[in-house]
Design an enzyme around this catalytic site. Sequence first.
Site, PDB file in Angstrom:
ATOM      1  N   GLN A 175     -32.536   4.185-120.128  1.00 47.55           N
ATOM      2  CA  GLN A 175     -33.770   4.935-120.375  1.00 47.55           C
ATOM      3  C   GLN A 175     -33.957   5.299-121.850  1.00 47.55           C
ATOM      4  OE1 GLN A 175     -32.668   7.721-117.007  1.00 47.55           O
ATOM      5  NE2 GLN A 175     -34.893   7.799-116.866  1.00 47.55           N
ATOM      6  N   HIS A 185     -29.681   6.807-108.084  1.00 50.47           N
ATOM      7  CA  HIS A 185     -30.880   6.591-108.917  1.00 50.47           C
ATOM      8  C   HIS A 185     -30.475   6.105-110.321  1.00 50.47           C
ATOM      9  CE1 HIS A 185     -34.981   8.060-110.402  1.00 50.47           C
ATOM     10  NE2 HIS A 185     -34.310   7.949-111.535  1.00 50.47           N
ATOM     11  N   GLU A 186     -29.455   6.762-110.896  1.00 51.11           N
ATOM     12  CA  GLU A 186     -29.037   6.388-112.265  1.00 51.11           C
ATOM     13  C   GLU A 186     -28.359   5.013-112.284  1.00 51.11           C
ATOM     14  OE1 GLU A 186     -30.340   8.118-114.433  1.00 51.11           O
ATOM     15  OE2 GLU A 186     -30.779   9.865-113.208  1.00 51.11           O
ATOM     16  N   HIS A 245     -30.889   2.397-112.491  1.00 54.62           N
ATOM     17  CA  HIS A 245     -31.395   2.185-113.866  1.00 54.62           C
ATOM     18  C   HIS A 245     -30.520   1.170-114.604  1.00 54.62           C
ATOM     19  CE1 HIS A 245     -34.767   4.857-114.483  1.00 54.62           C
ATOM     20  NE2 HIS A 245     -34.106   5.946-114.101  1.00 54.62           N
ATOM     21  N   CYS A 295     -38.518  10.814-111.932  1.00 55.85           N
ATOM     22  CA  CYS A 295     -37.830  10.039-112.963  1.00 55.85           C
ATOM     23  C   CYS A 295     -38.413  10.415-114.322  1.00 55.85           C
ATOM     24  CB  CYS A 295     -38.029   8.542-112.696  1.00 55.85           C
ATOM     25  SG  CYS A 295     -37.184   7.486-113.895  1.00 55.85           S
ATOM     26  N   LEU A 296     -37.541  10.658-115.279  1.00 57.88           N
ATOM     27  CA  LEU A 296     -38.011  11.020-116.624  1.00 57.88           C
ATOM     28  C   LEU A 296     -38.774   9.863-117.262  1.00 57.88           C
ATOM     29  CD1 LEU A 296     -34.818  12.907-117.877  1.00 57.88           C
ATOM     30  CD2 LEU A 296     -36.919  13.907-116.956  1.00 57.88           C
ATOM     31  N   GLY A 325     -30.417  13.929-114.511  1.00 57.12           N
ATOM     32  CA  GLY A 325     -29.644  12.732-114.826  1.00 57.12           C
ATOM     33  C   GLY A 325     -30.335  11.938-115.920  1.00 57.12           C
TER      34      GLY A 325
HETATM   35  O1  K1U Z   1     -33.164   9.219-114.149  1.00 51.25           O
HETATM   36  C1  K1U Z   1     -33.974  10.090-114.417  1.00 51.25           C
HETATM   37  O2  K1U Z   1     -35.056   9.795-114.862  1.00 51.25           O
HETATM   38  C2  K1U Z   1     -33.652  11.538-114.155  1.00 51.25           C
HETATM   39  C3  K1U Z   1     -34.188  12.023-112.823  1.00 51.25           C
HETATM   40  C4  K1U Z   1     -33.054  12.004-111.827  1.00 51.25           C
HETATM   41  C5  K1U Z   1     -33.392  12.205-110.382  1.00 51.25           C
HETATM   42  C6  K1U Z   1     -34.225  13.207-109.933  1.00 51.25           C
HETATM   43  C7  K1U Z   1     -34.481  13.357-108.592  1.00 51.25           C
HETATM   44  C8  K1U Z   1     -33.889  12.534-107.681  1.00 51.25           C
HETATM   45  C9  K1U Z   1     -33.073  11.520-108.132  1.00 51.25           C
HETATM   46  C10 K1U Z   1     -32.820  11.366-109.485  1.00 51.25           C
HETATM   47  C11 K1U Z   1     -34.739  13.417-113.008  1.00 51.25           C
HETATM   48  O3  K1U Z   1     -34.057  14.290-113.410  1.00 51.25           O
HETATM   49  S1  K1U Z   1     -36.402  13.655-112.628  1.00 51.25           S
HETATM   50  C12 K1U Z   1     -36.760  15.339-112.974  1.00 51.25           C
HETATM   51  C13 K1U Z   1     -36.069  16.359-112.156  1.00 51.25           C
HETATM   52  O4  K1U Z   1     -35.455  17.210-112.731  1.00 51.25           O
HETATM   53  C14 K1U Z   1     -36.083  16.422-110.684  1.00 51.25           C
HETATM   54  C15 K1U Z   1     -37.054  15.849-109.906  1.00 51.25           C
HETATM   55  C16 K1U Z   1     -36.988  15.913-108.521  1.00 51.25           C
HETATM   56  C17 K1U Z   1     -35.966  16.591-107.908  1.00 51.25           C
HETATM   57  C18 K1U Z   1     -34.978  17.183-108.683  1.00 51.25           C
HETATM   58  C19 K1U Z   1     -35.055  17.101-110.063  1.00 51.25           C
HETATM   59 ZN    ZN Z   2     -34.963   7.718-113.518  1.00 51.77          ZN
END
Ligand code: K1U
Ligand code: ZN
Length: 169
Positions: free
Chosen positions: A51, A134-135, A138, A92-93, A46
Amino acid sequence: MALLPILCYPDPKLHTVAKPVSTVDVRVQTLIVDMLETMYEAKGIGLAATQINVHERLIVVDVSEERDAPLVLINPQLVWSSAETHLNEEGCLSVPGIYDGVERFDAVTVTALDGQGQSRLIEAEGLLAVCIQHEMDHLQGKVFVEYLSPLKRNRIKKKMLKSQREERE
Ligand code: K1U
Ligand code: ZN
């Protein structure tokens, strides 16, 4: 297409509250293409406009294994949430390398406009529901580490500042 720089915690710009998108025009559609490219390149599931330092209510998501099912949510609104919640591991990125548990609704229903400006009703559960929550946080200027204890959050803040300092050197 363009890769966009992602703001890193504790950048104060991550706490900006986003404004609604007024029109889904070519500018917004170009932004969507660039956000999807940025999300895929960063291997995220996401990305919120916040961001990439754009403070408009726009998110992109793709939780598919094949990375071929992008979802675009413009001006998303939560219209229903399940009574059940669970602790889910999140990343989170904007907080690279940090993963921790956050309590989220198991299922949510959200209304939004898609990339063509059409109204959509999205019924989400599992990872999609977690990612949308989560998004949407943000867009309200909230980063997942704010759900953690002040002790953990301060440790994360120090770690991020240290690695950002080292990157600059
Ligand atoms: O918003 C962001 O920074 C993106 C984030 C979204 C997210 C991941 C995990 C749970 C809720 C929201 C990411 O993509 S973090 C990297 C990722 O690919 C990931 C990390 C943990 C689980 C699954 C994916
Ligand atoms: Zn995030």
